[in-house]
Scaffold this motif. Structure first.
Motif, PDB file in Angstrom:
ATOM      1  N   THR A 157      -2.094  -6.573   8.260  1.00  0.00           N
ATOM      2  CA  THR A 157      -3.368  -5.988   8.681  1.00  0.00           C
ATOM      3  C   THR A 157      -4.302  -7.030   9.296  1.00  0.00           C
ATOM      4  N   ILE A 158      -4.167  -8.282   8.886  1.00  0.00           N
ATOM      5  CA  ILE A 158      -4.981  -9.349   9.482  1.00  0.00           C
ATOM      6  C   ILE A 158      -4.633  -9.541  10.953  1.00  0.00           C
ATOM      7  N   ILE A 159      -3.336  -9.605  11.266  1.00  0.00           N
ATOM      8  CA  ILE A 159      -2.944  -9.871  12.653  1.00  0.00           C
ATOM      9  C   ILE A 159      -3.192  -8.673  13.569  1.00  0.00           C
ATOM     10  N   SER A 160      -3.447  -7.482  12.977  1.00  0.00           N
ATOM     11  CA  SER A 160      -3.731  -6.309  13.804  1.00  0.00           C
ATOM     12  C   SER A 160      -5.215  -5.951  13.813  1.00  0.00           C
ATOM     13  N   GLU A 161      -6.057  -6.820  13.262  1.00  0.00           N
ATOM     14  CA  GLU A 161      -7.494  -6.587  13.170  1.00  0.00           C
ATOM     15  C   GLU A 161      -8.159  -6.608  14.548  1.00  0.00           C
ATOM     16  N   LEU A 162      -9.003  -5.617  14.824  1.00  0.00           N
ATOM     17  CA  LEU A 162      -9.723  -5.576  16.096  1.00  0.00           C
ATOM     18  C   LEU A 162     -11.211  -5.287  15.938  1.00  0.00           C
ATOM     19  N   SER A 163     -11.558  -4.294  15.108  1.00  0.00           N
ATOM     20  CA  SER A 163     -12.933  -3.791  15.081  1.00  0.00           C
ATOM     21  C   SER A 163     -13.963  -4.846  14.668  1.00  0.00           C
ATOM     22  N   THR A 164     -13.583  -5.793  13.802  1.00  0.00           N
ATOM     23  CA  THR A 164     -14.506  -6.862  13.413  1.00  0.00           C
ATOM     24  C   THR A 164     -14.439  -8.036  14.391  1.00  0.00           C
ATOM     25  N   SER A 165     -13.223  -8.459  14.708  1.00  0.00           N
ATOM     26  CA  SER A 165     -13.057  -9.657  15.551  1.00  0.00           C
ATOM     27  C   SER A 165     -13.550  -9.443  16.976  1.00  0.00           C
ATOM     28  N   ILE A 166     -13.591  -8.184  17.459  1.00  0.00           N
ATOM     29  CA  ILE A 166     -14.082  -7.926  18.819  1.00  0.00           C
ATOM     30  C   ILE A 166     -15.548  -8.294  18.946  1.00  0.00           C
ATOM     31  N   LEU A 167     -16.274  -8.285  17.821  1.00  0.00           N
ATOM     32  CA  LEU A 167     -17.692  -8.651  17.820  1.00  0.00           C
ATOM     33  C   LEU A 167     -17.902 -10.141  17.568  1.00  0.00           C
ATOM     34  N   LEU A 168     -16.934 -10.784  16.917  1.00  0.00           N
ATOM     35  CA  LEU A 168     -17.126 -12.164  16.454  1.00  0.00           C
ATOM     36  C   LEU A 168     -16.467 -13.232  17.319  1.00  0.00           C
ATOM     37  N   TYR A 169     -15.524 -12.836  18.162  1.00  0.00           N
ATOM     38  CA  TYR A 169     -14.718 -13.843  18.855  1.00  0.00           C
ATOM     39  C   TYR A 169     -15.475 -14.528  19.990  1.00  0.00           C
ATOM     40  N   THR A 170     -14.981 -15.706  20.348  1.00  0.00           N
ATOM     41  CA  THR A 170     -15.422 -16.414  21.556  1.00  0.00           C
ATOM     42  C   THR A 170     -14.152 -16.745  22.353  1.00  0.00           C
ATOM     43  N   ALA A 171     -14.319 -17.413  23.475  1.00  0.00           N
ATOM     44  CA  ALA A 171     -13.163 -17.793  24.297  1.00  0.00           C
ATOM     45  C   ALA A 171     -12.200 -18.685  23.522  1.00  0.00           C
ATOM     46  N   HIS A 172     -12.717 -19.422  22.529  1.00  0.00           N
ATOM     47  CA  HIS A 172     -11.881 -20.360  21.766  1.00  0.00           C
ATOM     48  C   HIS A 172     -11.266 -19.719  20.527  1.00  0.00           C
ATOM     49  N   THR A 173     -11.717 -18.513  20.167  1.00  0.00           N
ATOM     50  CA  THR A 173     -11.202 -17.882  18.939  1.00  0.00           C
ATOM     51  C   THR A 173     -10.608 -16.500  19.214  1.00  0.00           C
ATOM     52  N   LYS A 174     -10.205 -16.265  20.445  1.00  0.00           N
ATOM     53  CA  LYS A 174      -9.604 -14.977  20.806  1.00  0.00           C
ATOM     54  C   LYS A 174      -8.244 -14.834  20.121  1.00  0.00           C
ATOM     55  N   THR A 175      -7.966 -13.642  19.571  1.00  0.00           N
ATOM     56  CA  THR A 175      -6.697 -13.378  18.896  1.00  0.00           C
ATOM     57  C   THR A 175      -5.828 -12.450  19.750  1.00  0.00           C
ATOM     58  N   MET A 176      -4.634 -12.160  19.263  1.00  0.00           N
ATOM     59  CA  MET A 176      -3.693 -11.325  20.015  1.00  0.00           C
ATOM     60  C   MET A 176      -4.244  -9.927  20.269  1.00  0.00           C
ATOM     61  N   THR A 177      -4.817  -9.325  19.236  1.00  0.00           N
ATOM     62  CA  THR A 177      -5.323  -7.958  19.407  1.00  0.00           C
ATOM     63  C   THR A 177      -6.431  -7.897  20.451  1.00  0.00           C
ATOM     64  N   ILE A 178      -7.288  -8.897  20.467  1.00  0.00           N
ATOM     65  CA  ILE A 178      -8.371  -8.933  21.457  1.00  0.00           C
ATOM     66  C   ILE A 178      -7.787  -9.129  22.851  1.00  0.00           C
ATOM     67  N   SER A 179      -6.778  -9.981  22.975  1.00  0.00           N
ATOM     68  CA  SER A 179      -6.132 -10.194  24.270  1.00  0.00           C
ATOM     69  C   SER A 179      -5.475  -8.909  24.774  1.00  0.00           C
ATOM     70  N   ILE A 180      -4.795  -8.188  23.875  1.00  0.00           N
ATOM     71  CA  ILE A 180      -4.163  -6.924  24.273  1.00  0.00           C
ATOM     72  C   ILE A 180      -5.218  -5.937  24.735  1.00  0.00           C
ATOM     73  N   TYR A 181      -6.272  -5.804  23.936  1.00  0.00           N
ATOM     74  CA  TYR A 181      -7.357  -4.875  24.273  1.00  0.00           C
ATOM     75  C   TYR A 181      -7.994  -5.234  25.624  1.00  0.00           C
ATOM     76  N   THR A 182      -8.220  -6.520  25.847  1.00  0.00           N
ATOM     77  CA  THR A 182      -8.824  -6.985  27.100  1.00  0.00           C
ATOM     78  C   THR A 182      -7.945  -6.653  28.297  1.00  0.00           C
ATOM     79  N   GLU A 183      -6.630  -6.882  28.165  1.00  0.00           N
ATOM     80  CA  GLU A 183      -5.714  -6.601  29.273  1.00  0.00           C
ATOM     81  C   GLU A 183      -5.616  -5.094  29.553  1.00  0.00           C
ATOM     82  N   VAL A 184      -5.676  -4.275  28.506  1.00  0.00           N
ATOM     83  CA  VAL A 184      -5.655  -2.822  28.703  1.00  0.00           C
ATOM     84  C   VAL A 184      -6.891  -2.376  29.455  1.00  0.00           C
ATOM     85  N   ILE A 185      -8.050  -2.892  29.052  1.00  0.00           N
ATOM     86  CA  ILE A 185      -9.314  -2.544  29.724  1.00  0.00           C
ATOM     87  C   ILE A 185      -9.272  -2.950  31.195  1.00  0.00           C
ATOM     88  N   ARG A 186      -8.643  -4.085  31.490  1.00  0.00           N
ATOM     89  CA  ARG A 186      -8.547  -4.567  32.876  1.00  0.00           C
ATOM     90  C   ARG A 186      -7.470  -3.832  33.671  1.00  0.00           C
TER      91      ARG A 186
END
Length: 551
Positions: free
Chosen positions: A487-516
């Protein structure tokens, strides 16, 4: 007597230490969030203006009704689907049962937004199924966007959670009860509804609560396919991260409303569960029987049909990851180009996922072991308070926790926003309940006389814990830790608010690419995440010696 006093002092100190940690990283941020919701944006004084604003405009309070509509519909749908699924898998001999159990787990462990993204590829406006039905049969398929799509994705994603709860409960049902029911003429569906269902109601309520909370907190699914159908997590995100300048106070007020709603549902569920709770001890557990004829065919169609639909998003994502792409468009042929580009663009995100996830997991395991032990073996006012506090993340949606942490740790000396530390804290807080639950469950099964024997031989309190109790706890700890990791590696709803360019995780990267619209790259990243999940589950089976996961 002095020795006993020292033992109590050690565990009292540990309990106080954990309470202080919870107070700092959970209660304090939530208090700041609550306080911010009642502060006027202009004057900085006490005000209800944010709440008035929410209930004055349909655009805002409509999101609350949308969330209720989604969560109630998803909860009912999952119960309707999961109950016969668990019953059939328990009482019928189903071909390939072990493999099917693994598929059910995989379907539930992947992030919901991956399912949403996959259904866009399948049944979106230019989806494979949509185009096939239109070109071959001249039929316009139902729109996957909006409420229908959210309901479909979350139902298929969350039904396995209720299923796992029910599988655990059905193991406690004595087969003699079913035999007695059959002797009275209750068979098939009547037996399930009249005999089995009343016995598993407390478990069904617990599973329903988990589904309700997960559906209420989900951000990625409604964000991707909700379109005009806004839910509360999407509204909170949009109001907090606004291009025109976010309104912290208003976002905090919306968050408070969500927490109050979640708390109300949680208390109602607890009240009903306590009134209907009872213990079962199966001397003769239910054994699967080989059925014949039409009943057997129907059972296999139901199980294979549901699992096929549930696993379809992951299968199709993996398939599209190997397709050739021209820009953002899939073309004929197969290639590994999407993986090459994915590693170039998101290599750091993969490293961050493992680094941040493993650090968080270390603290999850450490704290969960201590909390599980003191709440079971050292019951007092402090440990009861700790037990209640450890349940708070269970009812606080991820987006709400993300805003609370940002508001609480955005000023010196607790300036943590934008750092990896704040994401680790979020991971630990949100995923602790999984390992606490499994740790406490295994301690309940350890006879206290074993620890008393160690103490009578002169072993200190801590030595008894580390040498005797902890080794016996390890199976339960490992079980909860691996589920927490998934569940940690699939976390999105919290990390989408907290991440920066240096702390981006896999789920955020997937979400970003889908949006693009970079679906090939998104599919490659999602495939990597799915395989990490599968490997984690295989490790779970290997280390625990179990062939299934029941909650």
């Amino acid at each position: 007597m002095i020795n006993q006093g020292k033992k109590r002092d050690v565990w009292t100190t540990i309990t106080l230490g954990i309470l202080i940690i919870y107070g700092l990283v959970l209660i304090y941020p939530l208090f700041i969030l609550f306080k911010e919701s009642f502060v006027s944006g202009d004057r900085g004084t006490f005000s209800l203006e944010h709440f008035y604003k929410f209930f004055e405009k349909k655009y805002y309070y409509g999101a609350l009704f949308n969330s209720l509509k989604v969560t109630v519909a998803v909860t009912i749908s999952t119960v309707i689907l999961a109950t016969p699924l668990a019953y059939i898998m328990t009482t019928f001999k189903i071909k390939g049962k072990l493999f099917l159990q693994i598929l059910i787990l995989i379907s539930s462990m992947a992030p919901p937004f991956i399912g949403a993204y996959s259904w866009i590829l399948l049944m979106g406006r230019n989806g494979v199924v949509t185009n096939f039905m239109k070109d071959i049969f001249h039929i316009n398929t139902p729109d996957i966007y909006g409420f229908t799509g959210i309901l479909l994705v979350l139902t298929l994603q969350l039904t396995p959670l209720v299923y796992m709860y029910l599988m655990g409960a059905l193991k406690g049902v004595d087969s003699s009860l079913l035999e007695a029911a059959e002797s009275m003429g209750y068979t098939g569906i009547n037996k399930m509804l009249r005999v089995v269902l009343p016995l598993i109601v407390p478990t069904l309520l617990a599973g329903s609560l988990l589904v309700f909370m997960r559906a209420l907190a989900d951000f990625g699914t409604p964000m991707l396919i909700g379109e005009g159908f806004k839910t509360m997590p999407v509204l909170i995100f949009n109001e907090f991260i606004s291009e025109m300048g976010g309104d912290d106070g208003f976002a905090a007020a919306i968050s408070v409303i969500v927490v109050v709603l979640a708390l109300f549902v949680f208390l109602v569920q607890k009240y009903i569960s306590n009134r209907k709770s009872f213990s079962m001890n199966a001397l003769r557990p239910i054994k699967a029987k080989q059925e014949k004829g039409f009943k057997n065919v129907l059972a296999h169609i139901y199980v294979y049909g549901f699992i096929g639909l549930a696993i379809l998003p992951q299968v199709y994502v993996i398939y599209t990851a190997f397709l050739k792409t021209s820009g953002r468009i899939f073309v004929k042929g197969y290639s590994l180009d999407s993986f090459r580009v994915a590693f170039d663009r998101a290599g750091d995100a993969l490293v961050n996922t493992f680094t941040l996830g493993l650090i968080a997991l270390f603290f999850v395991v450490l704290i969960a072991i201590l909390i599980g032990y003191v709440t079971v073996r050292r019951r007092n006012i402090l440990t009861n308070g700790l037990d209640i506090m450890s349940m708070v993340p269970y009812i606080v949606p991820g987006s709400v926790l993300g805003i609370a942490l940002l508001l609480g740790f955005n000023n010196k000396p607790l300036m943590l926003s934008g750092t990896a530390t704040i994401i680790i804290i979020a991971f630990v807080i949100r995923r602790l309940p999984y390992t606490i639950r499994s740790s406490a469950a295994i301690i309940h099964q350890i006879n206290p006389s074993i620890e008393e024997a160690s103490a009578s031989l002169g072993a200190s309190n801590l030595k008894t814990f580390f040498k005797v109790t902890l080794p016996m706890m390890l199976p339960g700890v490992i079980s909860g830790a691996i589920l927490s990791w998934v569940t940690i590696i699939s976390e999105l709803s919290t990390s989408i608010l907290l991440y920066t360019a240096h702390t981006k995780t896999m789920t955020i990267s997937i979400y970003t690419e889908v949006i693009r619209g970079n679906y090939g790259i998104a599919a490659a990243l999602a495939t990597i995440l799915i395989f990490i999940t599968i490997i984690s589950l295989l490790i779970f089976f290997k280390l625990t010696g179990r062939k299934e996961v029941s909650l």
